[in-house]
Design a protein around this motif. Structure first.
Motif: not given
Length: 275
Positions: A96-101, A266-275
């Motif tokens: 359910f979580g799909t934390t990789w998305c 790319q958007r998440d990395q630019s906002q400091g969010q890592e997967h």
């Protein structure tokens, strides 16, 4: 207390391991998507212009190659669906979580994947784009080329339209089934906890634990059903298209999926969010 902490640590380690397996499953799938897309694109770009006459053997070989690529892609999809369904039995939240998305992808998900009706919407979009491209080239003095999604016949369009209507109705039924299971969380015995006069927020009993496990199994069943539905809808759509159109569609759909995933990362990395 020591035993309880040990149990919690073991449970946490097991969950982390399952999450890692689910994440690896997804990353392997995306790499396979890239490989399949490259092969599909190569088949399209290596195709001779339709205004050149090919002998029967060449036509048959080319069509057989395209059929092989389409079936290969579908087999990869089926194996991915089976593998993540197996992983879900070990750790349902990972399903359910799909934390990789990425945060861009999460709002687009329907039951942990794309809506099957999106396949049809994409066919219509590509049909319009490629038809106008054909027409523009022809009006500029070129040759009117055929064989892609801009060349769908009236019969094909009717079948695609019917598939869209059937698919939307089936999506609604699955959404309703999920909603029903989600609402069951407010039923006894789970809801009984809310009436207990205690400040312990983690207190439960065997009946509650059994009900939660049953709730989990029901939700997993809906998600697995959605995966099979995505697979069957795609197969039905490809059966409507000819081999060249199927390759064209799969190449475009895989590129769209890969692009959205990469844009999101790319958007998440630019906002400091890592997967």
């Amino acid at each position: 207390m020591i035993n309880a902490n040990h149990s919690q640590t073991s449970s946490s380690s097991s969950s982390s391991y399952q999450q890692t397996r689910a994440h690896c499953c997804f990353e392997e799938w995306m790499k396979l998507q890239e490989k399949d897309h490259s092969e599909l694109l190569q088949a399209l770009t290596s195709s001779p212009d339709h205004d050149h006459v090919l002998d029967l053997d060449q036509n048959n070989k080319k069509e057989e190659q395209m059929r092989h690529l389409v079936e290969k892609g579908m087999n990869h999809f089926e194996k991915y669906v089976d593998k993540r369904s197996q992983l879900a039995q070990n750790d349902p939240p990972a399903y359910f979580g799909t934390t990789w998305c990425s945060t861009l992808e999460l709002p687009l998900l329907w039951l942990s994947g794309c809506r099957p009706s999106i396949y049809v919407r994409l066919v219509y979009a590509l049909c319009g784009i490629q038809f106008h491209s054909q027409l523009s080239g022809f009006l500029e003095g070129g040759t009117l080329k055929t064989g892609d999604l801009g060349d769908l016949s009236a019969t094909q369009l009717r079948k695609v339209d019917e598939l869209q209507r059937v698919t939307i109705r089936a999506e609604e039924k699955l959404s309703e089934k999920l909603a029903s299971f989600q609402e069951n969380i407010a039923d006894a015995p789970i809801a009984d906890i809310a009436s207990w006069k205690t400040l312990c927020l983690c207190e439960s009993n065997r009946d509650v634990d059994d009900a939660l496990r049953e709730h989990e199994r029901n939700i997993i069943g809906v998600y697995a059903e959605a995966d099979k539905f995505r697979l069957s809808t795609l197969r039905e759509l490809l059966n409507i298209l000819n081999p060249a159109q199927s390759v064209n569609f799969l190449a475009a759909s895989k590129k769209l999926h890969l692009c959205i995933h990469n844009w999101g990362k790319q958007r998440d990395q630019s906002q400091g969010q890592e997967h």
